[in-house]
Design a protein around this motif. Structure first.
Motif, PDB file in Angstrom:
ATOM      1  N   ILE A   2       8.181  25.466 -26.213  1.00 60.42           N
ATOM      2  CA  ILE A   2       6.824  25.699 -26.555  1.00 60.42           C
ATOM      3  C   ILE A   2       5.902  25.302 -25.242  1.00 60.42           C
ATOM      4  N   ALA A   3       6.097  24.391 -24.671  1.00 61.84           N
ATOM      5  CA  ALA A   3       5.533  23.915 -23.433  1.00 61.84           C
ATOM      6  C   ALA A   3       5.428  25.029 -22.327  1.00 61.84           C
ATOM      7  N   ARG A   4       6.506  25.821 -22.187  1.00 63.38           N
ATOM      8  CA  ARG A   4       6.576  26.865 -21.121  1.00 63.38           C
ATOM      9  C   ARG A   4       5.736  28.037 -21.919  1.00 63.38           C
ATOM     10  N   THR A   5       5.843  28.303 -23.065  1.00 63.53           N
ATOM     11  CA  THR A   5       5.216  29.314 -23.884  1.00 63.53           C
ATOM     12  C   THR A   5       3.620  29.238 -23.774  1.00 63.53           C
ATOM     13  N   VAL A   6       3.161  27.846 -23.904  1.00 66.26           N
ATOM     14  CA  VAL A   6       1.746  27.858 -23.614  1.00 66.26           C
ATOM     15  C   VAL A   6       1.291  27.731 -22.192  1.00 66.26           C
ATOM     16  N   GLY A   7       2.172  27.517 -21.352  1.00 69.62           N
ATOM     17  CA  GLY A   7       1.589  27.569 -20.081  1.00 69.62           C
ATOM     18  C   GLY A   7       1.671  26.091 -19.082  1.00 69.62           C
ATOM     19  N   PHE A   8       2.558  25.266 -19.821  1.00 68.83           N
ATOM     20  CA  PHE A   8       2.554  23.938 -19.128  1.00 68.83           C
ATOM     21  C   PHE A   8       3.913  24.014 -18.261  1.00 68.83           C
ATOM     22  N   SER A   9       3.864  23.462 -16.908  1.00 69.30           N
ATOM     23  CA  SER A   9       4.940  23.467 -16.137  1.00 69.30           C
ATOM     24  C   SER A   9       6.329  22.770 -16.581  1.00 69.30           C
ATOM     25  N   ASP A  10       5.983  21.695 -17.419  1.00 70.10           N
ATOM     26  CA  ASP A  10       7.262  20.970 -17.783  1.00 70.10           C
ATOM     27  C   ASP A  10       6.770  20.169 -19.102  1.00 70.10           C
TER      28      ASP A  10
END
Length: 68
Positions: free
Chosen positions: A33-41
């Protein structure tokens, strides 16, 4: 000016809204989910999520599951 918040804050709000929807309606792991919404980790995502919602992604998902 139209939203009443800075562009950076608006973008962060939209990311968290998208994350909330994914947490409620999918079983994707938090790192995905983090990666999908644009967070690096996942750590950055979790910290920002708690900052903006007052709860962690794990707690949010657990609360939402309890409401069903």
């Amino acid at each position: 000016h139209e939203t009443g918040v800075s562009p950076m804050r608006y973008r962060a709000q939209k990311r968290i809204e998208a994350a909330c929807a994914l947490l409620m309606h999918t079983s994707l792991p938090h790192y995905e989910i983090a990666r999908t919404v644009g967070f690096s980790d996942e750590f950055q995502f979790s910290r920002r999520f708690k900052e903006m919602t007052g709860t962690t992604p794990r707690e949010f998902r657990r609360e939402q599951a309890g409401r069903k």
